[in-house]
Write a protein that holds these residues in place. Structure first.
Motif, PDB file in Angstrom:
ATOM      1  N   MET A 180       0.837  -1.175   0.000  1.00  0.00           N
ATOM      2  CA  MET A 180       0.000   0.000   0.000  1.00  0.00           C
ATOM      3  C   MET A 180       0.892   1.253   0.000  1.00  0.00           C
ATOM      4  O   MET A 180       1.919   1.274   0.630  1.00  0.00           O
ATOM      5  N   ALA A 181       0.447   2.257  -0.706  1.00  0.00           N
ATOM      6  CA  ALA A 181       1.164   3.524  -0.776  1.00  0.00           C
ATOM      7  C   ALA A 181       0.315   4.619  -0.142  1.00  0.00           C
ATOM      8  O   ALA A 181      -0.908   4.499  -0.066  1.00  0.00           O
ATOM      9  N   LYS A 182       0.958   5.672   0.319  1.00  0.00           N
ATOM     10  CA  LYS A 182       0.234   6.803   0.890  1.00  0.00           C
ATOM     11  C   LYS A 182       0.012   7.854  -0.184  1.00  0.00           C
ATOM     12  O   LYS A 182       0.864   8.079  -1.036  1.00  0.00           O
ATOM     13  N   ALA A 183      -1.151   8.498  -0.135  1.00  0.00           N
ATOM     14  CA  ALA A 183      -1.492   9.542  -1.094  1.00  0.00           C
ATOM     15  C   ALA A 183      -2.071  10.735  -0.344  1.00  0.00           C
ATOM     16  O   ALA A 183      -2.582  10.602   0.769  1.00  0.00           O
ATOM     17  N   VAL A 184      -1.972  11.914  -0.978  1.00  0.00           N
ATOM     18  CA  VAL A 184      -2.547  13.136  -0.426  1.00  0.00           C
ATOM     19  C   VAL A 184      -3.540  13.673  -1.443  1.00  0.00           C
ATOM     20  O   VAL A 184      -3.215  13.819  -2.623  1.00  0.00           O
ATOM     21  N   ALA A 185      -4.755  13.966  -0.982  1.00  0.00           N
ATOM     22  CA  ALA A 185      -5.791  14.491  -1.873  1.00  0.00           C
ATOM     23  C   ALA A 185      -5.479  15.942  -2.233  1.00  0.00           C
ATOM     24  O   ALA A 185      -5.171  16.749  -1.363  1.00  0.00           O
ATOM     25  N   THR A 186      -5.547  16.264  -3.520  1.00  0.00           N
ATOM     26  CA  THR A 186      -5.383  17.642  -3.984  1.00  0.00           C
ATOM     27  C   THR A 186      -6.735  18.290  -4.223  1.00  0.00           C
ATOM     28  O   THR A 186      -6.840  19.513  -4.274  1.00  0.00           O
ATOM     29  N   LYS A 187      -7.768  17.475  -4.388  1.00  0.00           N
ATOM     30  CA  LYS A 187      -9.148  17.909  -4.553  1.00  0.00           C
ATOM     31  C   LYS A 187     -10.028  16.921  -3.789  1.00  0.00           C
ATOM     32  O   LYS A 187      -9.577  15.841  -3.440  1.00  0.00           O
ATOM     33  N   ALA A 188     -11.277  17.258  -3.560  1.00  0.00           N
ATOM     34  CA  ALA A 188     -12.201  16.333  -2.920  1.00  0.00           C
ATOM     35  C   ALA A 188     -12.481  15.170  -3.871  1.00  0.00           C
ATOM     36  O   ALA A 188     -12.522  15.344  -5.089  1.00  0.00           O
ATOM     37  N   GLY A 189     -12.617  13.989  -3.314  1.00  0.00           N
ATOM     38  CA  GLY A 189     -12.904  12.825  -4.145  1.00  0.00           C
ATOM     39  C   GLY A 189     -13.342  11.643  -3.303  1.00  0.00           C
ATOM     40  O   GLY A 189     -13.432  11.734  -2.083  1.00  0.00           O
ATOM     41  N   PHE A 190     -13.607  10.543  -3.969  1.00  0.00           N
ATOM     42  CA  PHE A 190     -13.986   9.307  -3.305  1.00  0.00           C
ATOM     43  C   PHE A 190     -12.916   8.258  -3.579  1.00  0.00           C
ATOM     44  O   PHE A 190     -12.431   8.123  -4.699  1.00  0.00           O
ATOM     45  N   TYR A 191     -12.562   7.502  -2.549  1.00  0.00           N
ATOM     46  CA  TYR A 191     -11.676   6.355  -2.726  1.00  0.00           C
ATOM     47  C   TYR A 191     -12.329   5.207  -1.989  1.00  0.00           C
ATOM     48  O   TYR A 191     -12.452   5.238  -0.768  1.00  0.00           O
ATOM     49  N   GLY A 192     -12.763   4.216  -2.734  1.00  0.00           N
ATOM     50  CA  GLY A 192     -13.563   3.152  -2.141  1.00  0.00           C
ATOM     51  C   GLY A 192     -14.895   3.756  -1.734  1.00  0.00           C
ATOM     52  O   GLY A 192     -15.543   4.433  -2.516  1.00  0.00           O
ATOM     53  N   ALA A 193     -15.269   3.568  -0.509  1.00  0.00           N
ATOM     54  CA  ALA A 193     -16.531   4.133  -0.015  1.00  0.00           C
ATOM     55  C   ALA A 193     -16.285   5.363   0.856  1.00  0.00           C
ATOM     56  O   ALA A 193     -17.178   5.843   1.522  1.00  0.00           O
ATOM     57  N   LYS A 194     -15.041   5.874   0.853  1.00  0.00           N
ATOM     58  CA  LYS A 194     -14.677   6.987   1.723  1.00  0.00           C
ATOM     59  C   LYS A 194     -14.589   8.294   0.952  1.00  0.00           C
ATOM     60  O   LYS A 194     -14.008   8.358  -0.127  1.00  0.00           O
ATOM     61  N   ARG A 195     -15.156   9.354   1.505  1.00  0.00           N
ATOM     62  CA  ARG A 195     -15.049  10.704   0.955  1.00  0.00           C
ATOM     63  C   ARG A 195     -13.752  11.298   1.493  1.00  0.00           C
ATOM     64  O   ARG A 195     -13.520  11.324   2.701  1.00  0.00           O
ATOM     65  N   VAL A 196     -12.887  11.787   0.588  1.00  0.00           N
ATOM     66  CA  VAL A 196     -11.591  12.325   0.971  1.00  0.00           C
ATOM     67  C   VAL A 196     -11.554  13.811   0.626  1.00  0.00           C
ATOM     68  O   VAL A 196     -11.903  14.203  -0.488  1.00  0.00           O
ATOM     69  N   GLN A 197     -11.139  14.621   1.590  1.00  0.00           N
ATOM     70  CA  GLN A 197     -11.065  16.072   1.414  1.00  0.00           C
ATOM     71  C   GLN A 197      -9.645  16.498   1.054  1.00  0.00           C
ATOM     72  O   GLN A 197      -8.675  15.803   1.376  1.00  0.00           O
TER      73      GLN A 197
END
Length: 58
Positions: free
Chosen positions: A1-18
């Motif tokens: 698994m790698a770590k990522a940082v959201a630059t915009k709001a989005g969905f990954y799987g069933a999670k809302r990421v800000q």
């Protein structure tokens, strides 16, 4: 698994990421709303002979 940082709001799987949130993504995953962080290379042990050439030991 790698770590990522959201630059915009989005969905990954069933999670809302800000924007600014850090989350885990599968290796090789890409998206236009997040950036995968580079993993730090393991630090070399101090005094390792592989980082000093024999001619430099004089």
């Amino acid at each position: 698994m790698a770590k990522a940082v959201a630059t915009k709001a989005g969905f990954y799987g069933a999670k809302r990421v800000q924007p600014g949130e850090t989350f885990e993504v599968q290796d090789g995953e890409t998206g236009n709303w997040f950036e995968v962080e580079e993993e730090e290379a393991p630090k070399k042990k101090r005094g390792s002979s592989s980082d000093t050439a024999p001619s430099e030991l004089v």
